[in-house]
Design a protein around this motif. Structure first.
Motif, PDB file in Angstrom:
ATOM      1  N   VAL A  67       0.862  -1.177   0.000  1.00  0.00           N
ATOM      2  CA  VAL A  67       0.000   0.000   0.000  1.00  0.00           C
ATOM      3  C   VAL A  67       0.900   1.228   0.000  1.00  0.00           C
ATOM      4  N   ALA A  68       0.613   2.174  -0.893  1.00  0.00           N
ATOM      5  CA  ALA A  68       1.395   3.410  -0.938  1.00  0.00           C
ATOM      6  C   ALA A  68       0.818   4.402   0.060  1.00  0.00           C
ATOM      7  N   SER A  69       1.612   4.776   1.050  1.00  0.00           N
ATOM      8  CA  SER A  69       1.229   5.836   1.982  1.00  0.00           C
ATOM      9  C   SER A  69       1.775   7.136   1.429  1.00  0.00           C
ATOM     10  N   VAL A  70       0.883   8.053   1.084  1.00  0.00           N
ATOM     11  CA  VAL A  70       1.290   9.297   0.426  1.00  0.00           C
ATOM     12  C   VAL A  70       1.142  10.445   1.416  1.00  0.00           C
ATOM     13  N   GLY A  90       2.188  -1.155   8.913  1.00  0.00           N
ATOM     14  CA  GLY A  90       2.633   0.136   8.396  1.00  0.00           C
ATOM     15  C   GLY A  90       3.682   0.765   9.284  1.00  0.00           C
ATOM     16  N   GLY A  91       4.474   1.633   8.705  1.00  0.00           N
ATOM     17  CA  GLY A  91       5.473   2.363   9.472  1.00  0.00           C
ATOM     18  C   GLY A  91       6.770   1.600   9.616  1.00  0.00           C
ATOM     19  N   ALA A 114       1.988  -1.093   4.454  1.00  0.00           N
ATOM     20  CA  ALA A 114       1.804   0.285   3.992  1.00  0.00           C
ATOM     21  C   ALA A 114       3.101   1.038   4.242  1.00  0.00           C
ATOM     22  N   THR A 115       3.555   1.748   3.214  1.00  0.00           N
ATOM     23  CA  THR A 115       4.819   2.479   3.344  1.00  0.00           C
ATOM     24  C   THR A 115       4.812   3.710   2.466  1.00  0.00           C
ATOM     25  N   SER A 116       5.544   4.730   2.893  1.00  0.00           N
ATOM     26  CA  SER A 116       5.731   5.922   2.064  1.00  0.00           C
ATOM     27  C   SER A 116       7.020   5.819   1.256  1.00  0.00           C
ATOM     28  N   ASN A 117       7.748   4.724   1.405  1.00  0.00           N
ATOM     29  CA  ASN A 117       9.012   4.507   0.716  1.00  0.00           C
ATOM     30  C   ASN A 117       8.744   4.062  -0.734  1.00  0.00           C
TER      31      ASN A 117
END
Length: 184
Positions: free
Chosen positions: A11-14, A154-155, A175-178
């Motif tokens: 999952v893309a965390s934006v 996530g995180g 879930a990651t913003s990377n």
């Protein structure tokens, strides 16, 4: 969404406009939107929907909605988002009542927060629970034994090893913003 996550478990965390630009052409089918305001949210969601993404809004991080009870109403009535994320059980419950997908977010920092999560899930009845940090496979496996709610880790999920460990411990997705992890 469960089927989408089984096919594409990242999952893309934006969290900013740069992430918005990057995710449009990225692999992840599901996006957790972690920024914006009540003024910009409808446009942000529309841009992601136009790119074919499943969009869930973290209402605890949207300026003007931050943890307010009307957050689920606003998302349902004023955006085309598929659902919401929140660390507040009443908001998650309200999202479910509005027909939105609902993810209950929980920061597990100690045994007290872990034990409290079960009570929160009983109130919120989410579609998914996101636990943070997501790089703790042992806790994911404990939670997998304690709940039927699908887990998103996530995180602090930084690399392939973290992704595989979280999935191997029982998470349905991470879930990651990377953006490097998005491309795996």
């Amino acid at each position: 969404m469960r089927d989408v996550l089984l096919d594409s478990p990242v999952v893309a965390s934006v969290k900013d406009e740069a992430g918005m630009r990057a995710v449009v052409d990225a692999e992840p089918a599901v996006v957790f939107l972690l920024f914006g305001s009540i003024l910009t949210l409808p446009d942000l969601v529309d841009r992601l929907r136009a790119a074919g993404k499943v969009v869930l809004v973290n209402v605890d991080m949207v300026e003007g909605l931050e943890g307010r009870d009307v957050a689920a109403d606003f998302v349902a009535e004023r955006t085309r988002a598929h659902g919401v994320l929140s660390g507040k059980a009443p908001i998650v419950k309200a999202a479910k009542a509005r027909g939105l997908l609902a993810v209950h977010r929980s920061f597990l920092v100690d045994s007290f927060s872990y034990r409290a999560l079960g009570r929160q899930l009983a109130i919120s009845r989410p579609d998914f629970v996101e636990i943070l940090p997501g790089c703790v496979p042992r806790v994911i496996s404990w939670l997998r034994e304690d709940t039927e709610v699908p887990i998103i880790a996530g995180g602090l999920v930084c690399d392939k090893e973290d992704v595989l460990a979280a999935l191997g411990a029982g998470a349905i997705a991470i879930a990651t913003s990377n953006a490097d992890v998005w491309a795996m």
